[in-house]
Scaffold this motif. Sequence first.
Motif, PDB file in Angstrom:
ATOM      1  N   ASP A  49      -4.152 -55.626 101.697  1.00 48.84           N
ATOM      2  CA  ASP A  49      -4.130 -56.738 102.645  1.00 48.84           C
ATOM      3  C   ASP A  49      -5.074 -57.841 102.169  1.00 48.84           C
ATOM      4  OD1 ASP A  49      -5.319 -58.163 105.146  1.00 48.84           O
ATOM      5  OD2 ASP A  49      -3.507 -57.190 105.905  1.00 48.84           O
ATOM      6  N   ALA A  50      -4.699 -59.088 102.394  1.00 51.43           N
ATOM      7  CA  ALA A  50      -5.507 -60.229 101.951  1.00 51.43           C
ATOM      8  C   ALA A  50      -6.890 -60.257 102.597  1.00 51.43           C
ATOM      9  CB  ALA A  50      -4.769 -61.536 102.246  1.00 51.43           C
ATOM     10  N   ALA A  51      -7.065 -59.625 103.757  1.00 57.16           N
ATOM     11  CA  ALA A  51      -8.358 -59.602 104.435  1.00 57.16           C
ATOM     12  C   ALA A  51      -9.307 -58.551 103.858  1.00 57.16           C
ATOM     13  CB  ALA A  51      -8.166 -59.351 105.932  1.00 57.16           C
ATOM     14  N   LEU A  69     -14.354 -54.014 101.867  1.00 58.42           N
ATOM     15  CA  LEU A  69     -14.883 -54.862 102.926  1.00 58.42           C
ATOM     16  C   LEU A  69     -13.709 -55.619 103.524  1.00 58.42           C
ATOM     17  CD1 LEU A  69     -17.380 -55.972 104.420  1.00 58.42           C
ATOM     18  CD2 LEU A  69     -17.566 -57.711 102.617  1.00 58.42           C
ATOM     19  N   LYS A  70     -13.504 -55.431 104.818  1.00 53.65           N
ATOM     20  CA  LYS A  70     -12.413 -56.096 105.533  1.00 53.65           C
ATOM     21  C   LYS A  70     -12.999 -57.209 106.384  1.00 53.65           C
ATOM     22  CE  LYS A  70      -8.669 -55.225 108.812  1.00 53.65           C
ATOM     23  NZ  LYS A  70      -8.006 -54.200 109.632  1.00 53.65           N
ATOM     24  N   GLN A  71     -12.481 -58.397 106.242  1.00 58.20           N
ATOM     25  CA  GLN A  71     -12.939 -59.512 107.069  1.00 58.20           C
ATOM     26  C   GLN A  71     -12.279 -59.409 108.431  1.00 58.20           C
ATOM     27  OE1 GLN A  71     -13.202 -63.427 105.368  1.00 58.20           O
ATOM     28  NE2 GLN A  71     -12.690 -64.383 107.317  1.00 58.20           N
ATOM     29  N   LEU A  72     -13.101 -59.292 109.477  1.00 55.49           N
ATOM     30  CA  LEU A  72     -12.589 -59.256 110.844  1.00 55.49           C
ATOM     31  C   LEU A  72     -12.510 -60.666 111.419  1.00 55.49           C
ATOM     32  CD1 LEU A  72     -14.494 -56.115 112.154  1.00 55.49           C
ATOM     33  CD2 LEU A  72     -12.144 -56.250 111.292  1.00 55.49           C
ATOM     34  N   ASP A  73     -13.524 -61.485 111.109  1.00 49.79           N
ATOM     35  CA  ASP A  73     -13.520 -62.914 111.418  1.00 49.79           C
ATOM     36  C   ASP A  73     -14.529 -63.570 110.480  1.00 49.79           C
ATOM     37  OD1 ASP A  73     -16.167 -62.906 112.664  1.00 49.79           O
ATOM     38  OD2 ASP A  73     -15.229 -62.217 114.523  1.00 49.79           O
ATOM     39  N   SER A  75     -17.526 -64.293 110.669  1.00 46.57           N
ATOM     40  CA  SER A  75     -18.914 -63.817 110.675  1.00 46.57           C
ATOM     41  C   SER A  75     -19.047 -62.297 110.742  1.00 46.57           C
ATOM     42  CB  SER A  75     -19.665 -64.441 111.855  1.00 46.57           C
ATOM     43  OG  SER A  75     -19.122 -63.975 113.081  1.00 46.57           O
ATOM     44  N   HIS A  76     -17.929 -61.587 110.686  1.00 53.67           N
ATOM     45  CA  HIS A  76     -17.965 -60.133 110.912  1.00 53.67           C
ATOM     46  C   HIS A  76     -17.077 -59.416 109.896  1.00 53.67           C
ATOM     47  CE1 HIS A  76     -17.475 -56.723 114.163  1.00 53.67           C
ATOM     48  NE2 HIS A  76     -18.215 -56.338 113.148  1.00 53.67           N
ATOM     49  N   GLY A  77     -17.671 -58.487 109.162  1.00 49.47           N
ATOM     50  CA  GLY A  77     -16.928 -57.670 108.217  1.00 49.47           C
ATOM     51  C   GLY A  77     -16.976 -56.211 108.606  1.00 49.47           C
ATOM     52  N   GLU A  78     -15.994 -55.461 108.121  1.00 46.72           N
ATOM     53  CA  GLU A  78     -15.944 -54.021 108.370  1.00 46.72           C
ATOM     54  C   GLU A  78     -15.978 -53.277 107.046  1.00 46.72           C
ATOM     55  OE1 GLU A  78     -13.196 -50.520 110.432  1.00 46.72           O
ATOM     56  OE2 GLU A  78     -12.451 -52.593 110.406  1.00 46.72           O
TER      57      GLU A  78
END
Length: 159
Positions: A49-51, A69-73, A75-78
Amino acid sequence: MAPMTTTEIAIGDLTDPRILRLLEDHLADMHAESPPESVHALDVSALQDAAVTFWALSDGDAVLGCVALKQLDESHGELKSMRTDAAARGRGLGRLLLDHVLAEARARGYRRVSLETGTQDFFAPARTLYASAGFAETGPFADYVLDPYSVFMTLDLDA
């Protein structure tokens, strides 16, 4: 004299058989430890996935670990898909992977990084590693819901 090897963390090739084996082992362990509805590990297609940014840790020709590392928004990564090959555990490679992904999160300007891991004894070393890096237990985030098999942790990067 044995040849020198260099431990390196770089963007991982999700078609590399060594990486695919590591991810298959990861998913197998997650399914062995948790009921299906409580397994939140990403498969290869979800890692594409691109995120999501996926890295592999290698030493010479051996792939010893991975992290994503997944970008949630903005300012927030998972933190996702954190794995050290079973044969390479106890060498501090998990800390190297965690330090790498946290440095990347800071470079992206994230204010926090969150993760979900298991409550079972199998996941105790991971929970200990995350706590030692400053992660604190929180409630569910993003699309997660309360689950007796899940621990949710967040690191405030502004602190």
